[in-house]
Design a protein around this motif. Structure first.
Motif, short mmCIF file in Angstrom:
data_model
loop_
_atom_site.label_atom_id
_atom_site.label_comp_id
_atom_site.label_asym_id
_atom_site.label_seq_id
_atom_site.Cartn_x
_atom_site.Cartn_y
_atom_site.Cartn_z
N PRO A 7 50.36 -94.14 0.08
CA PRO A 7 49.46 -93.50 1.04
C PRO A 7 48.05 -93.36 0.45
O PRO A 7 47.87 -93.33 -0.76
CB PRO A 7 50.09 -92.13 1.27
N LYS A 8 47.07 -93.26 1.34
CA LYS A 8 45.70 -93.04 0.91
C LYS A 8 45.56 -91.63 0.35
O LYS A 8 46.13 -90.68 0.89
CB LYS A 8 44.74 -93.18 2.08
N THR A 9 44.81 -91.50 -0.72
CA THR A 9 44.55 -90.18 -1.27
C THR A 9 43.08 -89.84 -1.06
O THR A 9 42.22 -90.71 -1.06
CB THR A 9 44.89 -90.13 -2.77
N PHE A 10 42.84 -88.56 -0.86
CA PHE A 10 41.50 -88.06 -0.61
C PHE A 10 41.18 -86.96 -1.60
O PHE A 10 42.08 -86.24 -2.05
CB PHE A 10 41.39 -87.46 0.80
N LYS A 11 39.93 -86.80 -1.93
CA LYS A 11 39.49 -85.63 -2.68
C LYS A 11 39.29 -84.55 -1.63
O LYS A 11 38.30 -84.55 -0.90
CB LYS A 11 38.21 -85.92 -3.44
N SER A 12 40.27 -83.65 -1.51
CA SER A 12 40.31 -82.69 -0.42
C SER A 12 39.72 -81.35 -0.82
O SER A 12 39.79 -80.94 -1.97
CB SER A 12 41.75 -82.45 0.03
N LYS A 13 39.20 -80.67 0.16
CA LYS A 13 38.71 -79.31 0.00
C LYS A 13 39.76 -78.40 0.63
O LYS A 13 40.05 -78.53 1.82
CB LYS A 13 37.37 -79.17 0.71
N ILE A 14 40.36 -77.51 -0.16
CA ILE A 14 41.40 -76.60 0.32
C ILE A 14 40.73 -75.27 0.63
O ILE A 14 40.10 -74.67 -0.24
CB ILE A 14 42.52 -76.45 -0.71
N VAL A 15 40.88 -74.81 1.88
CA VAL A 15 40.23 -73.58 2.34
C VAL A 15 41.30 -72.60 2.78
O VAL A 15 42.14 -72.90 3.62
CB VAL A 15 39.27 -73.89 3.52
N CYS A 16 41.25 -71.39 2.21
CA CYS A 16 42.20 -70.33 2.58
C CYS A 16 41.55 -69.43 3.64
O CYS A 16 40.32 -69.39 3.77
CB CYS A 16 42.56 -69.50 1.34
N ASN A 17 42.39 -68.69 4.36
CA ASN A 17 41.87 -67.75 5.36
C ASN A 17 41.05 -66.63 4.74
O ASN A 17 40.19 -66.05 5.39
CB ASN A 17 43.02 -67.14 6.18
N CYS A 18 41.31 -66.30 3.46
CA CYS A 18 40.56 -65.24 2.80
C CYS A 18 39.17 -65.69 2.38
O CYS A 18 38.35 -64.87 1.98
CB CYS A 18 41.34 -64.72 1.59
N GLY A 19 38.90 -67.00 2.45
CA GLY A 19 37.59 -67.52 2.09
C GLY A 19 37.57 -68.30 0.79
O GLY A 19 36.58 -68.94 0.46
N TYR A 20 38.65 -68.25 0.04
CA TYR A 20 38.72 -68.98 -1.23
C TYR A 20 38.77 -70.48 -0.97
O TYR A 20 39.44 -70.93 -0.05
CB TYR A 20 39.97 -68.54 -2.00
N GLN A 21 38.02 -71.25 -1.78
CA GLN A 21 38.00 -72.70 -1.64
C GLN A 21 38.22 -73.35 -2.99
O GLN A 21 37.78 -72.84 -4.01
CB GLN A 21 36.64 -73.17 -1.09
N SER A 22 38.92 -74.48 -2.98
CA SER A 22 39.11 -75.26 -4.20
C SER A 22 39.22 -76.73 -3.82
O SER A 22 39.37 -77.07 -2.66
CB SER A 22 40.36 -74.80 -4.96
N GLU A 23 39.15 -77.58 -4.82
CA GLU A 23 39.26 -79.01 -4.59
C GLU A 23 40.51 -79.54 -5.27
O GLU A 23 40.89 -79.10 -6.35
CB GLU A 23 38.03 -79.74 -5.12
N LYS A 28 46.71 -85.39 2.71
CA LYS A 28 46.58 -84.75 4.02
C LYS A 28 45.26 -85.06 4.70
O LYS A 28 45.18 -85.10 5.91
CB LYS A 28 46.72 -83.23 3.88
N GLY A 29 44.18 -85.19 3.96
CA GLY A 29 42.89 -85.45 4.57
C GLY A 29 41.76 -84.83 3.78
O GLY A 29 41.95 -84.36 2.66
N GLU A 30 40.60 -84.82 4.37
CA GLU A 30 39.41 -84.32 3.69
C GLU A 30 39.42 -82.80 3.52
O GLU A 30 39.01 -82.28 2.51
CB GLU A 30 38.16 -84.73 4.48
N THR A 31 39.89 -82.07 4.55
CA THR A 31 39.93 -80.61 4.51
C THR A 31 41.34 -80.14 4.84
O THR A 31 41.93 -80.56 5.83
CB THR A 31 38.95 -80.00 5.54
N VAL A 32 41.86 -79.25 4.01
CA VAL A 32 43.20 -78.70 4.21
C VAL A 32 43.06 -77.18 4.34
O VAL A 32 42.50 -76.53 3.46
CB VAL A 32 44.15 -79.05 3.04
N SER A 33 43.54 -76.61 5.43
CA SER A 33 43.49 -75.17 5.65
C SER A 33 44.85 -74.56 5.32
O SER A 33 45.88 -75.07 5.76
CB SER A 33 43.12 -74.86 7.10
N VAL A 34 44.83 -73.46 4.56
CA VAL A 34 46.06 -72.74 4.23
C VAL A 34 45.91 -71.28 4.64
O VAL A 34 44.80 -70.76 4.75
CB VAL A 34 46.39 -72.84 2.72
#
Length: 72
Positions: A7-23, A28-34
């Motif tokens: 599968p294709k891999t992306f450098k994703s930005k993981i965003v939590c509902n609390c506002g925390y972000q990491s890479e 899954k894609g460019e942006t992943v929401s948790v």
């Protein structure tokens, strides 16, 4: 490794509902929401609490109170 089967891999930005972000690298894609992360999860923050859903603790104590009366 065979070409064309991975599968294709992306450098994703993981965003939590609390506002925390990491890479991270993800498929899954460019942006992943948790919904919850280690920054806001009660186990990691030390702010655990017991949720008494529909009086379960009270029902447990009432159910096993008769066994406590027999021991005394």
């Amino acid at each position: 490794m065979k070409s064309g089967i991975h599968p294709k891999t992306f450098k994703s930005k993981i965003v939590c509902n609390c506002g925390y972000q990491s890479e991270a690298i993800s498929t899954k894609g460019e942006t992943v929401s948790v919904e919850i992360c280690s920054n806001c999860h009660p186990f990691y923050t030390g702010k655990q609490r017991f949720v008494d859903t529909a009086g379960r603790i009270d029902r447990f104590r009432k159910k096993y109170a008769k066994f406590e009366d027999k021991k005394a």
